[in-house]
Scaffold this motif. Structure first.
Motif, PDB file in Angstrom:
ATOM      1  N   HIS A 195       0.821  -1.215   0.000  1.00  0.00           N
ATOM      2  CA  HIS A 195       0.000   0.000   0.000  1.00  0.00           C
ATOM      3  C   HIS A 195       0.853   1.262   0.000  1.00  0.00           C
ATOM      4  N   LEU A 196       2.155   1.094   0.238  1.00  0.00           N
ATOM      5  CA  LEU A 196       3.034   2.266   0.298  1.00  0.00           C
ATOM      6  C   LEU A 196       3.562   2.589  -1.092  1.00  0.00           C
ATOM      7  N   SER A 197       3.546   3.836  -1.432  1.00  0.00           N
ATOM      8  CA  SER A 197       4.126   4.243  -2.703  1.00  0.00           C
ATOM      9  C   SER A 197       5.642   4.326  -2.561  1.00  0.00           C
ATOM     10  N   ASP A 198       6.314   4.242  -3.687  1.00  0.00           N
ATOM     11  CA  ASP A 198       7.763   4.405  -3.664  1.00  0.00           C
ATOM     12  C   ASP A 198       8.131   5.744  -3.060  1.00  0.00           C
ATOM     13  N   GLY A 199       7.225   6.732  -3.206  1.00  0.00           N
ATOM     14  CA  GLY A 199       7.525   8.078  -2.751  1.00  0.00           C
ATOM     15  C   GLY A 199       7.721   8.177  -1.253  1.00  0.00           C
ATOM     16  N   THR A 200       7.057   7.321  -0.462  1.00  0.00           N
ATOM     17  CA  THR A 200       7.170   7.419   0.996  1.00  0.00           C
ATOM     18  C   THR A 200       8.590   7.134   1.449  1.00  0.00           C
ATOM     19  N   PHE A 201       9.122   5.978   1.039  1.00  0.00           N
ATOM     20  CA  PHE A 201      10.484   5.641   1.433  1.00  0.00           C
ATOM     21  C   PHE A 201      11.495   6.552   0.748  1.00  0.00           C
ATOM     22  N   ALA A 202      11.227   6.928  -0.497  1.00  0.00           N
ATOM     23  CA  ALA A 202      12.145   7.832  -1.191  1.00  0.00           C
ATOM     24  C   ALA A 202      12.192   9.178  -0.483  1.00  0.00           C
ATOM     25  N   ALA A 203      11.019   9.674  -0.044  1.00  0.00           N
ATOM     26  CA  ALA A 203      10.988  10.948   0.679  1.00  0.00           C
ATOM     27  C   ALA A 203      11.690  10.828   2.026  1.00  0.00           C
TER      28      ALA A 203
END
Length: 888
Positions: free
Chosen positions: A700-708
């Protein structure tokens, strides 16, 4: 300080030029300004040029350089960090180049720039003029550069001076066979056709347990550079000994190549009228047909290939044994614990029999578990001594069907053993796994180092670490103990990656070894007697872990192991993956020798993560997490069978048998990686996240969460605030971001987190979420923030929670608000102190807190700037009011 350097992406002309310049400037340090071409890197890996002590840029203080010697370059923009050094006032620049009239060229105090085919030619002619004589290795490395830059003296830029220089270098020992081996060139169509025919005919002849490969072909016309084709075949199939025979017209041309001291290519081809070095030779045969040459070659090989293998070279030690009075039940437990199939039975120190698993199982089946093993052991056996020849061992194991052979000294003391499997492994790969003693020198010229990594230790490690490893080996020699550096350090050394976690294994008492080392050298020891380990702590804080070679077994799945002393081989066998089973010997006679019992090198080349045995994940399920961590960190992939075993262990619930803290520790290590998202995805894919909590998932997590989160953490670390950030907490919060309070608490309890982490992922996470919602709501309302408002809202949150907020918010204004707090507000302090308030006549008490809070607010909002401003503020707001109060 003098430094010799060259252009970035250095080639062989650069290497040869630097080696030559070292003869002119013997006190200068040789340093590459940047990367090297692939062929040169491979040359460094396979040759002994590490002996010339090339240094790394980071080991050089650029400010100390007073003279810069440039080879094969005269432009500042092509020498990396040395460009600024060359332009610095007071630095003397000497230039040796064969590229005249370059634009923007540097000017040197000494300039030797000549229009010839290579820089090596320039320097060789200086040698000829001054009577300087290179040795054979130096001449060979210079010849490599000359031949590469002149396309083997055939390019349009080749001059008569190049031929003269080549002749001079050959006269001084330059090895044209080595030059031909290392220079890469395009093949002609005739060479490609001949290479194909040779590959089709490639066969192996096993001579005294060593595989020698032979390839042959027949062509009507002459095809040049047969040595180049032989080199390609040798490298394509990683062959240790190769002989090529090709009929061209009415002659047979032969080339021999060998990496083994047991196979002297020169001696073998001498019998065909040729010769050369032990590792490279050639011959031209006029009076035999190709068929006759191929018939004669095996006969010649049998005469010359004689490795003299003995029992000491293939036995294993120490050996697990039992006493003759031990019961069948006790023997059965030992056989199972150590996963072995046969053991010697002793009467005191003397071997009196052999017992096998098959006999023990049958005895147990017949309820004879309480009977002494002496009743059922085999007493009809033969033992051998360490110097027993291989032929005798073959007769004993194959001819007389003895599966287990004890190795005893002349006094009857057991020193080792070997099995039918050991003999089979040796017959298959014994020629590759050279003996640890008696490794010969393959001849004159550049010595190929295929079975040691001493050159990597010298080229990749800083001088202080090299010295430490050398002194560790010296202490091992003094104590008569074999000492090895093992595990991840060796793995990363072979991968050309830095790793300063040095693990030393001693065959013997590791603590006693560490104490003796500390007695001789300037360091402290911290011993852990329970685990038979110690840590050497040096004056600069550097640490080296020391352990006794040991084996381990598991009483039940998921339990912590029980540990016992053992040999280095058994110590390596207990490790998690093949790539972590590599070891490097540090003792003087064998310094740099690589031990690879379990195929670790092959898996490094194949970028594969593999367990050592089928019960690996059953015995220690935490290895599942480590497999994924290494897989993602190194860019490797788990082998198909390893994935199957992992999925099976998950399906059978073995993860439930390991304690929460052990799982938590593995997760923290994953979250400490630079980018943990790929590992999280892999954990999710293989069902390990669901084991931690059924609702936990990264899908459910987008790549953007960990990337951010990674961007926020990297940004914070670049601020150099002096306050440490535990980046793993930020990523862990991102993983938990969609879970409610109750679900997070279940995970905290499942992992048995320590109290400080329990608080962080509990109340502090909830507070961060609540405050972030307030910031986002106010941002949407275009709220005009005062800095004091921001500070009041965020001051109590840990930095990890702040960075987590920056990562998960979708509102840029909210992100800027948190960023502004971290960079400008978080560490703002009042200038006044308690004694300043006392000097104003204010008595200590709760009012001090009120004053300092108010003072901090006006400072944050820019209403006060200097100390005098703060004094004025306190006087106006508090002192005057106190003075206005009527006295009692």
């Amino acid at each position: 300080m003098d430094v010799i350097t060259t252009h970035i992406n250095a080639d062989f002309d650069c290497l040869g030029g630097m080696i030559a310049a070292k003869k002119l400037y013997p006190d200068a340090a040789m340093v590459f300004a940047g990367a090297q071409e692939r062929s040169l890197r491979e040359f460094f890996m396979q040759s002994a040029c590490y002996a010339y002590e090339f240094k790394r840029i980071k080991d050089i203080d650029l400010e100390d350089i007073t003279r810069l010697i440039l080879v094969d370059v005269c432009q500042a923009e092509r020498i990396g960090p040395f460009g600024e050094v060359a332009k610095r006032p007071g630095v003397e620049v000497h230039i040796y180049d064969h590229h005249p009239n370059k634009p923007h060229a540097l000017r040197g105090t000494v300039e030797e720039v000549r229009s010839v085919g290579s820089t090596v030619t320039v320097l060789t002619h200086i040698f000829m003029e001054r009577g300087i004589h290179p040795n054979a290795d130096e001449a060979t490395m210079m010849l490599l550069g000359l031949y590469e830059d002149t396309s083997k003296l055939l390019s349009h830029a080749t001059s008569s001076a190049d031929y003269q220089a080549a002749a001079y270098l050959v006269e001084h020992g330059g090895n044209l066979n080595t030059v031909s081996d290392f220079l890469v060139q395009e093949l002609t169509s005739d060479q490609v056709a001949l290479l194909h025919e040779l590959l089709q005919s490639l066969t192996a002849i096993n001579v005294n347990s060593i595989d020698v490969h032979v390839a042959h072909a027949s062509v009507d016309d002459f095809v040049g550079d047969l040595a180049v084709l032989a080199h390609k075949i040798k490298d394509m199939h990683a062959l240790n000994a190769l002989f090529v025979a090709v009929r061209m017209g009415d002659r047979i041309f032969m080339v021999g190549r060998s990496r083994l001291p047991e196979v002297s290519a020169g001696e073998i081809l001498e019998e065909f009228g040729g010769g050369g070095h032990a590792f490279a030779s050639s011959a031209t045969v006029k009076d035999l047909t190709l068929v006759q040459v191929l018939d004669k070659l095996p006969v010649v090989l049998r005469r010359h290939v004689n490795p003299h293998w003995e029992a000491r070279h293939i036995m294993f030690s120490p050996v697990k044994s039992v006493q003759k009075a031990d019961t069948i039940a006790q023997v059965r437990e030992i056989l199972t614990r150590y996963n072995i199939n046969a053991m010697p039975v002793l009467d005191g120190d003397r071997v009196v029999g052999i017992i096998t698993r098959q006999v023990v199982e049958k005895a147990a089946h017949h309820l004879l578990e309480d009977i002494p093993v002496s009743e059922y052991m085999s007493s009809d056996f033969s033992s051998v001594t360490p110097d027993t020849a291989l032929q005798t061992l073959q007769e004993l194991i194959v001819g007389r069907h003895q599966r287990f052979v004890p190795v005893v000294e002349d006094d009857g003391q057991l020193v080792g053993a070997l099995t039918r499997t050991d003999l089979l492994h040796h017959l298959v790969s014994g020629a590759v796994a050279r003996r640890r003693q008696g490794i010969g020198d393959p001849g004159n010229g550049l010595t190929l180092k295929k079975r040691t990594v001493a050159h990597l230790l010298r080229n990749q490690l800083r001088d202080s670490l090299q010295k430490t490893l050398s002194t560790i080996g010296a202490v091992g020699d003094a104590l008569g103990r074999s000492v090895f550096v093992v595990g991840g350090f060796v793995r990363d050394l072979l991968l050309r990656q830095e790793n300063f976690d040095v693990d030393i294994v001693v065959e013997g008492d590791g603590i006693a070894f560490a104490e003796e080392y500390a007695r001789r050298y300037d360091c402290r020891v911290r011993a852990h007697k329970k685990f038979a380990t110690a840590v050497l702590i040096f004056a600069d804080g550097f640490k080296v872990d020391v352990a006794s070679a040991r084996t381990e077994y598991y009483l039940e799945p998921g339990a912590l192991p029980t540990v016992e002393n053992a040999s280095i081989k058994l110590d390596l066998y207990r490790r998690d993956f093949t790539i972590n089973t590599l070891a490097i010997a540090l003792n003087g006679p064998h310094f740099g020798e690589l031990l690879d019992y379990f195929g670790g090198q092959n898996d490094l080349r194949g970028k594969a993560i593999r367990v050592l045995h089928n019960l690996s994940f059953v015995e220690d399920p935490t290895r599942m997490f480590r497999a994924i961590r290494f897989e993602q960190r190194l860019g490797f992939q788990m082998g198909r069978h390893t994935v199957h075993l992992l999925k099976s262990a998950v399906r059978m619930g073995f993860l439930d048998k390991i304690s929460g803290p052990r799982v938590f520790n593995e997760l923290v290590l994953i979250f400490r990686e630079s980018d943990p998202l790929p590992a999280m995805r892999r954990l999710d894919e293989l069902g390990l996240l669901a084991f931690i909590h059924p609702t936990l998932s990264v899908r459910h997590l987008s790549d953007g969460t960990f990337a951010a989160a990674k961007q926020a953490v990297d940004w914070y670390e670049l601020l150099y605030t002096g306050e440490r950030c535990q980046r793993w907490k930020v990523f862990f919060l991102c993983l938990l971001s969609d879970l409610d309070h109750g679900e997070v608490q279940q995970i905290v309890q499942r992992l048995a987190m320590p109290p400080q982490c329990e608080e962080f992922f509990g109340s502090e996470r909830d507070a961060a979420t609540r405050i972030l919602n307030q910031i986002e709501w106010r941002s949407m309302q275009s709220y005009r923030w005062r800095d004091s408002d921001i500070h009041a809202l965020l001051k109590d949150l840990p930095v990890e929670a702040l960075l987590y907020g920056m990562a998960i918010t979708e509102h840029e204004e909210a992100r800027r608000t948190i960023s502004h707090f971290i960079t400008h507000l978080r560490h703002v302090k009042c200038l006044l102190r308690g004694h300043d308030l006392q000097s104003l006549g204010l008595a200590p008490g709760p009012i001090y807190r009120e004053i300092f809070d108010a003072l901090l607010d006006v400072r944050l909002d820019g209403q006060v700037v200097t100390r005098e401003d703060e004094l004025q503020f306190v006087t106006n707001r508090y002192v005057e009011k106190i003075e206005e109060k009527p006295s009692r």
